[in-house]
Motif scaffolding. Sequence first.
Motif, PDB file in Angstrom:
ATOM      1  N   ARG A 172       0.834  -1.200   0.000  1.00  0.00           N
ATOM      2  CA  ARG A 172       0.000   0.000   0.000  1.00  0.00           C
ATOM      3  C   ARG A 172       0.864   1.243   0.000  1.00  0.00           C
ATOM      4  NH1 ARG A 172      -2.731  -2.974   3.954  1.00  0.00           N
ATOM      5  NH2 ARG A 172      -4.640  -3.858   3.138  1.00  0.00           N
ATOM      6  N   GLY A 173       0.503   2.165  -0.839  1.00  0.00           N
ATOM      7  CA  GLY A 173       1.078   3.506  -0.878  1.00  0.00           C
ATOM      8  C   GLY A 173      -0.103   4.435  -1.097  1.00  0.00           C
ATOM      9  N   LYS A 174      -0.031   5.259  -2.108  1.00  0.00           N
ATOM     10  CA  LYS A 174      -1.201   6.050  -2.509  1.00  0.00           C
ATOM     11  C   LYS A 174      -2.304   5.114  -2.976  1.00  0.00           C
ATOM     12  CE  LYS A 174      -0.290  10.577  -2.466  1.00  0.00           C
ATOM     13  NZ  LYS A 174      -1.191  11.552  -1.895  1.00  0.00           N
ATOM     14  N   LYS A 175      -1.891   3.984  -3.599  1.00  0.00           N
ATOM     15  CA  LYS A 175      -2.824   2.936  -4.005  1.00  0.00           C
ATOM     16  C   LYS A 175      -2.138   1.594  -3.794  1.00  0.00           C
ATOM     17  CE  LYS A 175      -1.588   3.212  -8.894  1.00  0.00           C
ATOM     18  NZ  LYS A 175      -2.101   3.374 -10.239  1.00  0.00           N
ATOM     19  N   VAL A 176      -2.883   0.516  -3.924  1.00  0.00           N
ATOM     20  CA  VAL A 176      -2.308  -0.820  -3.778  1.00  0.00           C
ATOM     21  C   VAL A 176      -1.543  -1.148  -5.058  1.00  0.00           C
ATOM     22  CG1 VAL A 176      -2.802  -3.276  -3.486  1.00  0.00           C
ATOM     23  CG2 VAL A 176      -4.145  -1.593  -2.234  1.00  0.00           C
ATOM     24  N   LEU A 177      -0.302  -1.577  -4.892  1.00  0.00           N
ATOM     25  CA  LEU A 177       0.541  -1.915  -6.039  1.00  0.00           C
ATOM     26  C   LEU A 177       0.938  -3.378  -5.989  1.00  0.00           C
ATOM     27  CD1 LEU A 177       2.885   1.204  -6.003  1.00  0.00           C
ATOM     28  CD2 LEU A 177       0.911   0.809  -7.482  1.00  0.00           C
ATOM     29  N   ILE A 178       1.079  -3.976  -7.156  1.00  0.00           N
ATOM     30  CA  ILE A 178       1.466  -5.379  -7.278  1.00  0.00           C
ATOM     31  C   ILE A 178       2.895  -5.461  -7.800  1.00  0.00           C
ATOM     32  CG2 ILE A 178       0.979  -7.586  -8.390  1.00  0.00           C
ATOM     33  CD1 ILE A 178      -1.873  -6.476  -8.928  1.00  0.00           C
ATOM     34  N   ASP A 179       3.734  -6.208  -7.105  1.00  0.00           N
ATOM     35  CA  ASP A 179       5.075  -6.520  -7.594  1.00  0.00           C
ATOM     36  C   ASP A 179       4.927  -7.791  -8.425  1.00  0.00           C
ATOM     37  OD1 ASP A 179       7.663  -7.474  -8.015  1.00  0.00           O
ATOM     38  OD2 ASP A 179       8.374  -6.723  -6.078  1.00  0.00           O
ATOM     39  N   LYS A 180       4.884  -7.626  -9.730  1.00  0.00           N
ATOM     40  CA  LYS A 180       4.625  -8.758 -10.628  1.00  0.00           C
ATOM     41  C   LYS A 180       5.734  -9.801 -10.609  1.00  0.00           C
ATOM     42  CE  LYS A 180       1.490  -6.139 -13.376  1.00  0.00           C
ATOM     43  NZ  LYS A 180       0.847  -5.899 -14.625  1.00  0.00           N
ATOM     44  N   LEU A 181       6.918  -9.414 -10.165  1.00  0.00           N
ATOM     45  CA  LEU A 181       8.011 -10.388 -10.065  1.00  0.00           C
ATOM     46  C   LEU A 181       7.827 -11.311  -8.860  1.00  0.00           C
ATOM     47  CD1 LEU A 181      11.065  -8.137 -10.986  1.00  0.00           C
ATOM     48  CD2 LEU A 181       9.868  -9.788 -12.444  1.00  0.00           C
ATOM     49  N   LYS A 182       7.174 -10.816  -7.820  1.00  0.00           N
ATOM     50  CA  LYS A 182       6.921 -11.631  -6.626  1.00  0.00           C
ATOM     51  C   LYS A 182       5.622 -12.421  -6.717  1.00  0.00           C
ATOM     52  CE  LYS A 182       9.183  -8.869  -3.040  1.00  0.00           C
ATOM     53  NZ  LYS A 182       8.928  -8.109  -1.805  1.00  0.00           N
ATOM     54  N   CYS A 183       4.635 -11.887  -7.423  1.00  0.00           N
ATOM     55  CA  CYS A 183       3.297 -12.476  -7.472  1.00  0.00           C
ATOM     56  C   CYS A 183       3.334 -13.881  -8.059  1.00  0.00           C
ATOM     57  CB  CYS A 183       2.373 -11.590  -8.302  1.00  0.00           C
ATOM     58  SG  CYS A 183       0.692 -12.218  -8.423  1.00  0.00           S
TER      59      CYS A 183
END
Length: 68
Positions: free
Chosen positions: A39-50
Amino acid sequence: MAIKIDYSKCCWKDGKCTSCGCGSCIGCVEACPVGALKRGKKVLIDKLKCISCGACINACKHHAISLA
């Protein structure tokens, strides 16, 4: 398949939870077993970890997350 967030449905906006007004949220980020969501300003996905396990999809009460 990759995880996708529909930000129009997501309760986390501008760095806070807009669903309950408490300013915090327990859901998709906490459900991710590999820490791919942040979470930051919005929820972000780290596609390398997902790992596309779907835990975040099941945890999202607003149906904002899906597999694309």
